[in-house]
Design a protein around this motif. Sequence first.
Motif, PDB file in Angstrom:
ATOM      1  N   ILE A 189      42.013  38.354  44.459  1.00 43.99           N
ATOM      2  CA  ILE A 189      40.902  37.776  43.703  1.00 43.99           C
ATOM      3  C   ILE A 189      39.893  38.861  43.342  1.00 43.99           C
ATOM      4  O   ILE A 189      39.408  38.920  42.201  1.00 43.99           O
ATOM      5  CB  ILE A 189      40.237  36.643  44.510  1.00 43.99           C
ATOM      6  CG1 ILE A 189      41.177  35.440  44.591  1.00 43.99           C
ATOM      7  CG2 ILE A 189      38.915  36.237  43.883  1.00 43.99           C
ATOM      8  CD1 ILE A 189      40.669  34.328  45.499  1.00 43.99           C
TER       9      ILE A 189
ATOM     10  N   ASP B  81      38.449  28.829  42.504  1.00 47.78           N
ATOM     11  CA  ASP B  81      38.732  30.263  42.521  1.00 47.78           C
ATOM     12  C   ASP B  81      39.015  30.797  41.115  1.00 47.78           C
ATOM     13  O   ASP B  81      38.579  31.896  40.755  1.00 47.78           O
ATOM     14  CB  ASP B  81      39.911  30.564  43.444  1.00 47.78           C
ATOM     15  CG  ASP B  81      39.532  30.458  44.913  1.00 47.78           C
ATOM     16  OD1 ASP B  81      38.341  30.252  45.201  1.00 47.78           O
ATOM     17  OD2 ASP B  81      40.425  30.579  45.779  1.00 47.78           O
TER      18      ASP B  81
ATOM     19  N   LEU C 234      34.044  31.563  46.831  1.00 50.89           N
ATOM     20  CA  LEU C 234      35.484  31.676  46.666  1.00 50.89           C
ATOM     21  C   LEU C 234      36.126  31.050  47.895  1.00 50.89           C
ATOM     22  O   LEU C 234      35.773  31.383  49.029  1.00 50.89           O
ATOM     23  CB  LEU C 234      35.899  33.142  46.543  1.00 50.89           C
ATOM     24  CG  LEU C 234      35.336  33.887  45.330  1.00 50.89           C
ATOM     25  CD1 LEU C 234      35.616  35.381  45.453  1.00 50.89           C
ATOM     26  CD2 LEU C 234      35.887  33.336  44.034  1.00 50.89           C
TER      27      LEU C 234
END
Length: 343
Positions: free
Chosen positions: A17, A133, A193
């Motif tokens: 991420i 996310d 997140l």
Amino acid sequence: MDNRTREFFASGLTVAIFLAVQLGALALVKPFKTAGYQTVSDPSDPTNSLVYIGVILVFTAGMLVVIKLGVQWILRAIIILTSGMISLYVFSVVIPAVVTVTVADSQVNVLAWVFAALVSLALAVYPEWYVIDAAGVLMGAGSAGLFGISFGLLPAILLLAVLAVYDAISVYGTEHMLTLASGVMDLKIPVILVIPLSLSYSFLEDTVQATSEGAVSENDDELVGDGDGEFDDPESLSDAVGDEGEPNRDAFFIGLGDAVMPTVMVASAAFFSPANALLSGIALNLPALTAMIGTIAGLLVLLWMVMKGRAHAGLPLLNGGAIGGYLVGALASGIPLMKALGL
């Protein structure tokens, strides 16, 4: 999965991420500049950083008031609309304007508006972890790209340094973030997140269960801030693993600001550093690359600390890694230290 596998899975997803945010910001730097999205007239002015820090403090105070008054839906609505707005910036430079309409003598990219609206709609009606996310990556890359072309090297360094100190004080020194953290987590919005420890995890089901069981902690020392006016659940990172390092939860949480702030340094280095480009088609030079490496190094240390069973401030490690990595790359590129500092 066994405990070690779960930890590796969560750590790998977190790194992926962060890399997506960084690479996305680098890809957006040049299109944002071409589109005229630079938000300040003088990116080298260090007072830009002070203004932004002031905005963070005001926004933090506003969040506290909203939560104290019990009208969190206002904050949720603002964040969802902001998600759509930042998504619109991204889609406007990514999606070709093949379908347009004229509004007030300006051509509007219809598809960009449609996709931005879908982002907000998805967050409003189905805020599962992968929706949050994905929206977080989009927002993070867009925000970091916008700030990266608007904050020169010195303002970016000052911004990250001050926010790292602020984050440490917020986590280890003050107590007012506890109310913020527990209030924001219930909103299911991309100020965090969500990092699952397995693909079968459901953020929606976990939130319902936690609420019904009264799982919000009241312990002061479990608070983690993200350094961007947005804060983690007070028990999320610390309870991802138990006191002996054994996972007893299915997910942990990292503030979106933890990904955005160090990426501002990456984007600023790519845009303002005089170092030669490493690749064509994306704004990447050696200082930007080493800033990325420094950020990921800081992230790995942070994850190691978190997996041992206690929450920690993220920005001291992440911003410190980004600044240190940038300076190493700048010096390795033959740039004098004073010039690398933007002086």
